[in-house]
Write an enzyme that holds these catalytic residues in place. Structure first.
Site, PDB file in Angstrom:
ATOM      1  N   CYS A 113       0.813  -1.231   0.000  1.00 61.80           N
ATOM      2  CA  CYS A 113       0.000   0.000   0.000  1.00 61.80           C
ATOM      3  C   CYS A 113       0.843   1.276   0.000  1.00 61.80           C
ATOM      4  O   CYS A 113       0.317   2.362  -0.224  1.00 61.80           O
ATOM      5  CB  CYS A 113      -0.940   0.000   1.199  1.00 61.80           C
ATOM      6  SG  CYS A 113      -2.016  -1.415   1.207  1.00 61.80           S
ATOM      7  N   HIS A 253      -3.104   7.080   2.757  1.00 64.56           N
ATOM      8  CA  HIS A 253      -3.550   5.776   2.256  1.00 64.56           C
ATOM      9  C   HIS A 253      -4.885   5.457   2.922  1.00 64.56           C
ATOM     10  O   HIS A 253      -5.090   5.726   4.100  1.00 64.56           O
ATOM     11  CB  HIS A 253      -2.523   4.689   2.598  1.00 64.56           C
ATOM     12  CG  HIS A 253      -3.040   3.313   2.327  1.00 64.56           C
ATOM     13  ND1 HIS A 253      -3.507   2.944   1.087  1.00 64.56           N
ATOM     14  CD2 HIS A 253      -3.205   2.235   3.135  1.00 64.56           C
ATOM     15  CE1 HIS A 253      -3.924   1.689   1.146  1.00 64.56           C
ATOM     16  NE2 HIS A 253      -3.753   1.230   2.377  1.00 64.56           N
ATOM     17  N   ASN A 283     -10.075  -0.197   0.118  1.00 64.33           N
ATOM     18  CA  ASN A 283      -8.612  -0.174   0.137  1.00 64.33           C
ATOM     19  C   ASN A 283      -8.106  -0.647  -1.220  1.00 64.33           C
ATOM     20  O   ASN A 283      -8.246  -1.816  -1.567  1.00 64.33           O
ATOM     21  CB  ASN A 283      -8.110  -1.087   1.258  1.00 64.33           C
ATOM     22  CG  ASN A 283      -6.596  -1.101   1.382  1.00 64.33           C
ATOM     23  OD1 ASN A 283      -5.890  -0.620   0.496  1.00 64.33           O
ATOM     24  ND2 ASN A 283      -6.103  -1.667   2.465  1.00 64.33           N
TER      25      ASN A 283
HETATM   26  O1  UT7 Z   1      -3.743  -1.361   3.777  1.00 64.21           O
HETATM   27  C1  UT7 Z   1      -2.769  -2.185   4.385  1.00 64.21           C
HETATM   28  C2  UT7 Z   1      -2.744  -2.052   5.856  1.00 64.21           C
HETATM   29  N1  UT7 Z   1      -3.962  -2.527   6.423  1.00 64.21           N
HETATM   30  C3  UT7 Z   1      -4.564  -1.835   7.398  1.00 64.21           C
HETATM   31  O2  UT7 Z   1      -4.119  -0.773   7.755  1.00 64.21           O
HETATM   32  C4  UT7 Z   1      -5.767  -2.471   8.023  1.00 64.21           C
HETATM   33  C5  UT7 Z   1      -5.824  -2.145   9.488  1.00 64.21           C
HETATM   34  N2  UT7 Z   1      -6.878  -2.871  10.181  1.00 64.21           N
HETATM   35  C6  UT7 Z   1      -8.190  -2.602  10.034  1.00 64.21           C
HETATM   36  O3  UT7 Z   1      -8.575  -1.775   9.236  1.00 64.21           O
HETATM   37  C7  UT7 Z   1      -9.171  -3.311  10.954  1.00 64.21           C
HETATM   38  O4  UT7 Z   1      -8.445  -4.019  11.923  1.00 64.21           O
HETATM   39  C8  UT7 Z   1     -10.164  -4.262  10.231  1.00 64.21           C
HETATM   40  C9  UT7 Z   1     -11.182  -3.453   9.438  1.00 64.21           C
HETATM   41  C10 UT7 Z   1      -9.407  -5.193   9.299  1.00 64.21           C
HETATM   42  C11 UT7 Z   1     -10.924  -5.092  11.238  1.00 64.21           C
HETATM   43  O5  UT7 Z   1     -11.601  -4.237  12.160  1.00 64.21           O
HETATM   44  P1  UT7 Z   1     -11.445  -4.405  13.746  1.00 64.21           P
HETATM   45  O6  UT7 Z   1     -12.315  -3.420  14.355  1.00 64.21           O
HETATM   46  O7  UT7 Z   1      -9.985  -4.345  14.072  1.00 64.21           O
HETATM   47  O8  UT7 Z   1     -12.019  -5.836  13.987  1.00 64.21           O
HETATM   48  P2  UT7 Z   1     -11.303  -7.125  14.607  1.00 64.21           P
HETATM   49  O9  UT7 Z   1     -10.418  -7.760  13.589  1.00 64.21           O
HETATM   50  O10 UT7 Z   1     -10.712  -6.798  15.939  1.00 64.21           O
HETATM   51  O11 UT7 Z   1     -12.560  -8.042  14.838  1.00 64.21           O
HETATM   52  C12 UT7 Z   1     -13.590  -7.691  15.779  1.00 64.21           C
HETATM   53  C13 UT7 Z   1     -14.753  -8.628  15.590  1.00 64.21           C
HETATM   54  C14 UT7 Z   1     -14.337 -10.090  15.507  1.00 64.21           C
HETATM   55  O12 UT7 Z   1     -15.350 -10.853  16.120  1.00 64.21           O
HETATM   56  P3  UT7 Z   1     -15.182 -11.432  17.593  1.00 64.21           P
HETATM   57  O13 UT7 Z   1     -13.939 -12.281  17.543  1.00 64.21           O
HETATM   58  O14 UT7 Z   1     -15.025 -10.230  18.466  1.00 64.21           O
HETATM   59  O15 UT7 Z   1     -16.431 -12.197  17.811  1.00 64.21           O
HETATM   60  C15 UT7 Z   1     -14.325 -10.370  14.048  1.00 64.21           C
HETATM   61  O16 UT7 Z   1     -14.530 -11.720  13.751  1.00 64.21           O
HETATM   62  O17 UT7 Z   1     -15.385  -8.329  14.327  1.00 64.21           O
HETATM   63  C16 UT7 Z   1     -15.489  -9.532  13.585  1.00 64.21           C
HETATM   64  N3  UT7 Z   1     -15.435  -9.198  12.157  1.00 64.21           N
HETATM   65  C17 UT7 Z   1     -16.542  -8.950  11.441  1.00 64.21           C
HETATM   66  N4  UT7 Z   1     -17.845  -8.916  11.778  1.00 64.21           N
HETATM   67  C18 UT7 Z   1     -18.720  -8.623  10.794  1.00 64.21           C
HETATM   68  C19 UT7 Z   1     -14.352  -9.103  11.372  1.00 64.21           C
HETATM   69  N5  UT7 Z   1     -14.740  -8.794  10.116  1.00 64.21           N
HETATM   70  C20 UT7 Z   1     -16.092  -8.702  10.134  1.00 64.21           C
HETATM   71  C21 UT7 Z   1     -17.053  -8.410   9.152  1.00 64.21           C
HETATM   72  N6  UT7 Z   1     -18.353  -8.379   9.540  1.00 64.21           N
HETATM   73  N7  UT7 Z   1     -16.721  -8.138   7.868  1.00 64.21           N
END
Ligand code: UT7
Length: 327
Positions: A113, A253, A283
């Site tokens: 990215c 980004h 993204n």
């Molecule tokens: O571009 C390259 C660099 N990348 C980045 O900078 C990405 C940085 N990270 C992020 O943008 C975020 O971490 C994400 C958008 C990828 C994920 O969001 P988050 O708020 O950090 O969620 P998480 O991974 O901590 O997950 C929280 C909960 C989990 O459920 P449990 O374990 O708490 O029951 C996930 O399974 O949200 C769940 N979850 C979803 N729920 C509904 C993860 N994806 C989804 C989804 N829909 N699409």
């Protein structure tokens, strides 16, 4: 008189097909509300099956040509991409061939990215050294093919696109690309795409385990992103002796609206002065900053002498900034 690099022209290509959050609701345990609240993404665009990263790159270049931009003097092509056409010939060389350029070097650049920033900064160094006069930076990403379609944590994030910048030399009057910053650090434990690397041949077993697709521990990447975004911005501003207050437009980004909001709030930077496109495109990896810069420029949000700050963070890890005093 010494030469400075500046951005002479900009163009984007966005594939036609729109994928909404509601489309993902049909196949995954997810919701429009979760995706919007946690990422800021409402839609993303997806290339056709028969449309490759090279095809998208050429569509962006054609959009540049439609502006009447002459590319016959281009002497360098850099293609930041994670979805190159082949291992070789490079995508940049395919573009050189299509443009009929003889006196030109070509390079595909792998910085995920941060690819647009790494490429702008490389182009600037080549121009300032006197090696090149006109470098075409062509970010192109067919990245929607890379996540596991069953992984709701990654598949909802990405979109395809291409973005091109013509970076040219001009007499140094203080305008142009005035400061750069780049840094990397290996963290394959939190984000990686190992498929087709020499250490990671794709086997049927690996495919069954989805090991050939994007792996990301999103929340770990998030924590480092917010810190290094701010560090990179501060370092590039300090190098140029410019304060954040003086910046007219910030193009970050676009991986997650919450990263951008956090960074803006922490540094007391008005969100109105940020180019925000994540809601439409998701993204788009290496093309993301190009899309945001080009849209803002064509909307008339950048004037001569404006300070424009570009900052990226991505897989690798890689991060970096480019500070421009618009010419
Ligand atoms: O571009 C390259 C660099 N990348 C980045 O900078 C990405 C940085 N990270 C992020 O943008 C975020 O971490 C994400 C958008 C990828 C994920 O969001 P988050 O708020 O950090 O969620 P998480 O991974 O901590 O997950 C929280 C909960 C989990 O459920 P449990 O374990 O708490 O029951 C996930 O399974 O949200 C769940 N979850 C979803 N729920 C509904 C993860 N994806 C989804 C989804 N829909 N699409």
């Amino acid at each position: 008189m010494s030469k400075k690099a500046y951005i002479k022209a900009l163009a984007n290509y966005i594939p036609e097909k729109v994928v909404t959050n509601y489309d993902f609701e049909k196949t995954l345990d997810t919701s429009h509300d979760w995706i919007v609240t946690r990422t800021g993404i409402e839609t993303r665009h997806m290339s056709r099956d028969d449309e490759s990263a090279y095809d998208m790159a050429m569509s962006a270049i054609n959009n540049l040509k439609l502006q009447g931009i002459d590319l016959s003097e281009v002497d360098g092509i850099i293609v930041p991409t994670t979805t190159k056409e082949y291992i070789f010939p490079s995508t940049a060389t395919l573009i050189q061939n299509a443009l009929g350029l003889k006196n030109c070097f070509t390079l595909d650049l792998s910085a995920a990215c941060s690819g647009y920033i790494y490429s702008l900064n490389t182009a600037t160094s080549l121009i300032e050294s006197g090696m090149c006069k006109n470098v075409l930076v062509v970010a192109t990403e067919k990245i929607t093919k890379d996540p596991n379609p069953e992984d709701r944590g990654t598949v909802i994030l990405f979109g395809d696109s291409a973005s091109v910048a013509l970076v040219s030399a001009r007499e140094d009057d203080g305008r142009g690309i005035i400061a750069m910053q780049m840094k990397s650090e290996v963290r394959e434990d939190i984000i990686s795409l190992k498929a087709s690397g020499s250490a990671f041949p794709i086997t049927p077993e690996r495919m069954d385990n989805h090991e050939h697709q994007i792996f990301m521990e999103g929340s770990e990447v998030f924590k480092i992103a917010v810190t290094e975004f701010a560090n990179s911005m501060n370092q590039v501003l300090e190098k140029a002796g410019v304060s954040l207050d003086q910046v007219a437009l910030f193009v970050p980004h676009q991986a997650n609206i919450r990263i951008i909001q956090y960074v803006a709030k922490k540094s007391n930077f008005p969100i109105e002065k940020v180019s925000l496109i994540i809601h439409k495109y998701g993204n788009t990896s290496a093309s993301s900053i190009g899309l945001g810069l080009t849209e803002a420029y064509h909307e008339g949000r950048i004037k001569k002498d404006d300070y424009v700050l570009l900052t990226a963070f991505g897989g690798g890890l890689t991060w970096g900034s480019t500070l421009i005093k618009w010419a």
